[in-house]
Write an enzyme that holds these catalytic residues in place. Structure first.
Site, short mmCIF file in Angstrom:
data_model
loop_
_atom_site.label_atom_id
_atom_site.label_comp_id
_atom_site.label_asym_id
_atom_site.label_seq_id
_atom_site.Cartn_x
_atom_site.Cartn_y
_atom_site.Cartn_z
N HIS A 55 0.88 -1.17 -0.03
CA HIS A 55 0.00 0.00 -0.04
C HIS A 55 1.03 1.01 -0.07
O HIS A 55 0.96 1.90 1.02
CB HIS A 55 -0.95 0.06 1.11
CG HIS A 55 -1.96 -1.06 1.16
ND1 HIS A 55 -3.00 -0.83 0.31
CD2 HIS A 55 -2.31 -2.13 1.55
CE1 HIS A 55 -3.82 -2.21 0.25
NE2 HIS A 55 -3.07 -2.85 1.21
N HIS B 255 0.35 -11.36 1.22
CA HIS B 255 -0.75 -11.66 2.06
C HIS B 255 -1.18 -13.22 1.85
O HIS B 255 -2.09 -13.63 2.32
CB HIS B 255 -2.05 -10.75 1.58
CG HIS B 255 -2.02 -9.27 2.08
ND1 HIS B 255 -1.60 -8.98 3.30
CD2 HIS B 255 -2.31 -8.23 1.33
CE1 HIS B 255 -1.73 -7.82 3.53
NE2 HIS B 255 -2.26 -7.31 2.41
N CYS C 111 4.12 -14.66 1.98
CA CYS C 111 5.04 -14.74 2.83
C CYS C 111 4.92 -15.93 3.41
O CYS C 111 4.04 -16.72 3.78
CB CYS C 111 4.57 -13.69 4.22
SG CYS C 111 5.80 -13.76 5.71
N GLU D 294 -5.50 -11.29 3.74
CA GLU D 294 -5.03 -12.40 4.11
C GLU D 294 -5.51 -13.63 4.57
O GLU D 294 -5.64 -14.50 4.64
CB GLU D 294 -3.67 -11.88 5.39
CG GLU D 294 -3.13 -12.94 5.89
CD GLU D 294 -2.45 -12.64 7.08
OE1 GLU D 294 -1.65 -11.81 7.14
OE2 GLU D 294 -2.58 -13.53 8.14
N ASN E 193 -1.38 1.19 9.86
CA ASN E 193 -0.08 0.65 10.75
C ASN E 193 0.76 1.98 11.00
O ASN E 193 1.07 1.95 12.06
CB ASN E 193 0.53 -0.68 10.68
CG ASN E 193 1.53 -0.28 9.49
OD1 ASN E 193 2.68 0.07 9.34
ND2 ASN E 193 1.15 -0.44 7.84
N SER F 253 4.63 -0.17 4.95
CA SER F 253 4.91 -0.03 3.31
C SER F 253 5.73 1.30 2.98
O SER F 253 5.59 1.63 1.73
CB SER F 253 3.42 0.41 2.78
OG SER F 253 2.47 -0.59 3.26
FE1 SF4 Z 1 5.07 -11.73 6.73
FE2 SF4 Z 1 4.96 -10.76 9.15
FE3 SF4 Z 1 5.37 -9.27 7.11
FE4 SF4 Z 1 2.87 -10.61 7.59
S1 SF4 Z 1 3.77 -8.83 8.89
S2 SF4 Z 1 4.08 -10.29 5.57
S3 SF4 Z 1 3.39 -12.30 8.27
S4 SF4 Z 1 6.58 -10.86 7.85
#
Ligand code: SF4
Length: 306
Positions: free
Chosen positions: A62, A99, A121, A151, A247, A289
């Protein structure tokens, strides 16, 4: 030290100013890996080693600047299943972002003979495997998380008809495990740990045959803890990230509680030199991001110009 800043007066930078950049500022491991993968695919297509055109299923992160840069390099963002189904058969590469996606999306792409570059991930991939295995064994699965988060939608897509998403106490209270089923509980990677524990407690109290897998990733929590610590030690704190990034907003609130002089900026252009020109210590953090080059630019300006 004396410094001239774009259109501004020159400032005396206090001698011995310390500038601390959070180690956890910016991309987490999974996002960095996904963004790198897009650039690797662009290179591979240029060198004739991969099939173009390149698409990402949803924006890779994002961040408008990164998405725009990728668009300029020929990467198209596809938003819906219909977009995937409309792709010409056997042509191009679709990159799955960090995600992850449901099994159904892989099936669509495989059916159409489209190459997949999977940047899910590994922490999310692990949840897919857990849900897939339990669903195959006929177990009920509860995903603790917000139902419309991409996700969570992806994780759910590895389950069966007994797979459900629970987000709050009322839902956990009302949930009943289908007769004769074992229950497996997993979590969205970014879910709050304490809230997860509270909801799990509700299931445990009901005496179900239950296996709980804490699949929360620590990246967000570590970024917040480090930001809090740095903000409590500096005269001014800078939080970098998109205005609509939740975030980053959260990071700003955490830092603001510790340090009155906390500034929320998107790029160095938003930073008023006066806000940090006379302070002796500055901290910098950034949302998940925010690319490294933006953090670096702010760091350089605060260290030698402002
Ligand atoms: Fe992976 Fe954690 Fe980043 Fe999500 S927050 S993409 S689970 S490293």
């Amino acid at each position: 030290m004396n410094a001239q800043v774009k259109g501004a007066a020159s400032f005396e930078i206090p001698e011995g100013r310390t500038v601390t950049v959070a180690k956890t500022a910016g991309f987490c491991f999974g996002v960095e890996r996904a963004v790198n993968q897009v650039y690797e695919q662009i290179k591979a297509v240029k060198e004739g080693k991969a099939e173009g055109p390149i698409y990402t299923y949803g924006p890779i992160i994002h961040n408008e600047e990164v998405v725009r840069d990728l668009e300029e390099k020929g990467v198209t963002v596809l938003d819906t299943e219909e977009d995937l189904k409309a792709l010409p058969e056997g042509k191009g590469t679709v990159i799955i972002r960090s995600h992850g996606v449901s099994r159904h999306i892989y099936d669509i792409l495989k059916e159409r003979g489209i190459r997949i570059a999977d940047a899910t991930c590994p922490f999310v991939k692990k949840i897919h495997r857990i849900v897939d295995e339990h669903a195959a064994a006929g177990d009920a699965v509860v995903i603790i998380g917000s139902p419309f988060h991409p996700e969570v939608e992806g994780i759910r897509g590895w389950g069966n008809t007994y797979t459900t998403v629970i987000e709050n106490e009322a839902e956990a209270q009302n949930y009943v495990v289908p007769e004769g089923k074992k229950l497996c509980v997993v979590s969205q990677t970014t879910f709050n740990y304490n809230k997860f524990q509270d909801l799990v407690e509700k299931f445990l109290k009901k005496g179900y045959d239950i296996s709980v897998l804490n699949t929360i990733c620590n990246a967000t929590q570590e970024r917040q803890s480090e930001a809090r610590r740095i903000a409590s030690e500096v005269d001014a704190m800078i939080v970098i990230g998109g205005k609509s990034s939740s975030n980053t907003q959260k990071l700003y609130e955490i830092c603001r509680r510790e340090c009155e002089n906390t500034y929320y900026i998107q790029t160095v252009d938003d930073l008023e030199p006066e806000s940090v020109s006379s302070v002796r210590s500055v901290g910098i953090t950034a949302g998940a991001s925010t690319p490294k080059n933006i953090i670096k630019e702010v760091h350089t300006n605060v260290r030698i110009k402002f």
